[in-house]
Write a protein that holds these residues in place. Structure first.
Motif, PDB file in Angstrom:
ATOM      1  N   SER A 119      16.080  35.944 -54.887  1.00 23.77           N
ATOM      2  CA  SER A 119      16.559  34.629 -54.275  1.00 23.77           C
ATOM      3  C   SER A 119      16.461  33.443 -55.413  1.00 23.77           C
ATOM      4  CB  SER A 119      15.423  34.395 -53.424  1.00 23.77           C
ATOM      5  OG  SER A 119      16.100  33.340 -52.345  1.00 23.77           O
ATOM      6  N   GLU A 120      15.509  33.508 -56.189  1.00 19.05           N
ATOM      7  CA  GLU A 120      15.200  32.501 -57.068  1.00 19.05           C
ATOM      8  C   GLU A 120      16.320  32.610 -58.241  1.00 19.05           C
ATOM      9  OE1 GLU A 120      13.357  29.756 -56.904  1.00 19.05           O
ATOM     10  OE2 GLU A 120      12.331  30.437 -55.281  1.00 19.05           O
ATOM     11  N   LEU A 121      16.589  33.874 -58.920  1.00 17.00           N
ATOM     12  CA  LEU A 121      17.793  33.990 -59.871  1.00 17.00           C
ATOM     13  C   LEU A 121      19.136  33.579 -59.233  1.00 17.00           C
ATOM     14  CD1 LEU A 121      16.302  37.245 -61.459  1.00 17.00           C
ATOM     15  CD2 LEU A 121      16.131  34.861 -62.103  1.00 17.00           C
TER      16      LEU A 121
ATOM     17  N   ARG B  78      19.634  31.723 -56.725  1.00 19.24           N
ATOM     18  CA  ARG B  78      20.167  30.167 -56.442  1.00 19.24           C
ATOM     19  C   ARG B  78      20.196  29.533 -57.706  1.00 19.24           C
ATOM     20  NH1 ARG B  78      16.584  29.494 -52.859  1.00 19.24           N
ATOM     21  NH2 ARG B  78      18.058  29.266 -51.242  1.00 19.24           N
ATOM     22  N   ASN B  79      19.576  29.921 -58.872  1.00 16.95           N
ATOM     23  CA  ASN B  79      19.701  29.283 -60.104  1.00 16.95           C
ATOM     24  C   ASN B  79      21.373  29.285 -60.580  1.00 16.95           C
ATOM     25  OD1 ASN B  79      17.329  28.189 -60.387  1.00 16.95           O
ATOM     26  ND2 ASN B  79      16.691  29.592 -61.927  1.00 16.95           N
ATOM     27  N   ILE B  80      22.063  30.778 -60.172  1.00 15.60           N
ATOM     28  CA  ILE B  80      23.404  30.837 -60.677  1.00 15.60           C
ATOM     29  C   ILE B  80      24.247  29.868 -59.818  1.00 15.60           C
ATOM     30  CG2 ILE B  80      25.306  32.405 -60.070  1.00 15.60           C
ATOM     31  CD1 ILE B  80      23.320  34.826 -60.848  1.00 15.60           C
TER      32      ILE B  80
ATOM     33  N   SER C 151      23.240  27.038 -58.491  1.00 15.24           N
ATOM     34  CA  SER C 151      23.058  25.727 -58.750  1.00 15.24           C
ATOM     35  C   SER C 151      23.801  25.221 -60.190  1.00 15.24           C
ATOM     36  CB  SER C 151      21.456  25.297 -58.694  1.00 15.24           C
ATOM     37  OG  SER C 151      20.850  25.786 -57.456  1.00 15.24           O
ATOM     38  N   TYR C 152      23.142  26.100 -60.979  1.00 14.09           N
ATOM     39  CA  TYR C 152      23.677  25.601 -62.338  1.00 14.09           C
ATOM     40  C   TYR C 152      25.254  26.347 -62.938  1.00 14.09           C
ATOM     41  CZ  TYR C 152      18.830  24.448 -61.779  1.00 14.09           C
ATOM     42  OH  TYR C 152      17.837  23.819 -61.185  1.00 14.09           O
ATOM     43  N   ALA C 153      25.533  27.482 -62.477  1.00 12.10           N
ATOM     44  CA  ALA C 153      26.482  28.160 -62.954  1.00 12.10           C
ATOM     45  C   ALA C 153      27.921  28.173 -62.082  1.00 12.10           C
ATOM     46  CB  ALA C 153      26.377  29.549 -63.533  1.00 12.10           C
TER      47      ALA C 153
ATOM     48  N   LEU D 233       9.640  25.604 -60.827  1.00 15.90           N
ATOM     49  CA  LEU D 233       9.058  26.737 -60.823  1.00 15.90           C
ATOM     50  C   LEU D 233       9.816  28.148 -60.516  1.00 15.90           C
ATOM     51  CD1 LEU D 233       8.785  27.704 -57.599  1.00 15.90           C
ATOM     52  CD2 LEU D 233       6.969  25.827 -57.502  1.00 15.90           C
ATOM     53  N   GLY D 234      11.219  28.191 -60.294  1.00 15.05           N
ATOM     54  CA  GLY D 234      12.042  29.259 -60.012  1.00 15.05           C
ATOM     55  C   GLY D 234      11.720  30.330 -61.174  1.00 15.05           C
ATOM     56  N   LEU D 235      11.926  29.875 -62.642  1.00  9.21           N
ATOM     57  CA  LEU D 235      11.883  31.059 -63.589  1.00  9.21           C
ATOM     58  C   LEU D 235      10.241  31.180 -64.099  1.00  9.21           C
ATOM     59  CD1 LEU D 235      14.830  29.829 -65.918  1.00  9.21           C
ATOM     60  CD2 LEU D 235      14.726  31.805 -64.210  1.00  9.21           C
TER      61      LEU D 235
END
Ligand SMILES: Nc1ncnc2c1ncn2[C@@H]1O[C@H](COP(=O)(O)OP(=O)(O)OP(=O)(O)O)[C@@H](O)[C@H]1O
Ligand SMILES: [Mg+2]
Lengths: 142, 127
Positions: free
Chosen positions: A52-54, A56-58, A60-62, A110-112
């Motif tokens: 979920s964290e990884l 979501r980062n995709i 949000s940022y990519a 705190l995700g990564l």
């Protein structure tokens, strides 16, 4: 599915991540795979949370990218490898983003660091303009 | 999928039924902030028993709900965080300080009742 030993990359799932809607499916696939190879409910939840964290980062940022799930064996142990990859802006300082509290989006950052703590192995390859690939593995406790 | 919100006397009870997207969670937050005013509710219970993952975004949104409801003059209690989910939250490093939690719906209602009593001074007993 028999948890065979001594083979690499058994089952593969590739989940396209284009919006937050895709996170639900990615988490679910991760949990199913984890339970298939005999992870405890608690370990499966950790894997689903990391996905979920990884993912979501995709988003949000990519903007878009993909999550690859596979089971791995190294002779005596079995585990799950999650690869999160995108062709987004990339990360200039890959050490900095692993610091608790570092965020460029006003998040908690705190995700990564959390994913690194949750999983047994953590690897990040990224450079500005080249996108980001994060590979994490969790081994089954015996 | 929208989360149903039930009004039970002066409380609102939101029971999450299945995995939620980020958009669903944000919608729940806004609906609760709105309904607390509309129904003049004094407490909100968010039941997350059905959630099998509470990641940083979901945790942050639940915390936002709790803060927003407080600003609207009511109390929030999150109930039903499963043991595996609690473990993953701790591992991830999520701080849930100053968010009230209770084991289940029943305990959540007791918590809100107790808060109500504390908030009432002497003469105004009972509802
Ligand atoms: N796939 C990615 N592409 C580009 N940058 C990224 C990617 N993933 C993470 N980052 C960068 O790393 C930083 C830290 O990420 P991390 O997930 O730890 O925290 P966050 O997303 O900012 O906040 P949180 O996850 O707590 O909501 C981000 O703010 C972002 O700058
Ligand atoms: Mg993040």
């Amino acid at each position: 599915m028999a948890a065979s030993v001594g083979f690499e990359a058994e089952t593969e799932f590739c989940i396209a991540v284009n919006s937050d809607n895709d996170l639900v499916a990615a988490r679910r696939k991760g949990r199913v795979l984890a339970e298939q190879i005999g992870f405890s409910g608690s370990e499966a939840t950790l894997v689903a949370t990391a996905i979920s964290e990884l993912a979501r980062n995709i988003v949000s940022y990519a903007g878009r990218g993909e999550i690859l799930l596979s089971t791995v064996g190294n002779g005596s142990s079995i585990g799950i490898t999650v690869i999160a990859r995108d062709q987004g802006p990339g990360i200039a300082d890959t050490r900095r983003v692993l610091e608790h509290g570092y965020s460029t989006s006003g998040g908690l950052g705190l995700g990564l660091p959390g994913v690194r703590r949750i999983m047994d192995e953590f690897d990040i390859i990224s450079a500005p303009g080249l996108g980001t690939t994060i590979t994490v593995t969790k081994w089954k406790r015996r | 999928m929208a989360v149903p919100i039930l009004k039970q006397s002066h409380y609102l009870i939101a029971t999450i039924q299945s995995a939620l997207t980020d958009a669903d969670l944000v919608q729940l937050r806004d609906a609760l902030a709105d309904k607390v005013g509309k129904f003049r509710s004094r407490g909100v219970i968010v039941d997350v028993t059905a959630l099998d993952v509470l990641d940083s975004f979901a945790s942050r949104t639940l915390r936002d709900i709790s803060y927003m409801i407080k600003l609207r003059g009511a109390e929030t209690v999150i109930v039903g965080i499963q043991p595996e989910v609690a473990f993953a939250m701790v591992q991830l490093g999520i701080a849930f300080e100053d968010v009230a939690t209770a084991l289940d719906l029943e305990e959540g209602l007791l918590y809100l009742d107790k808060k109500q009593k504390l908030g009432q001074h002497g003469s105004q007993r009972g509802f």
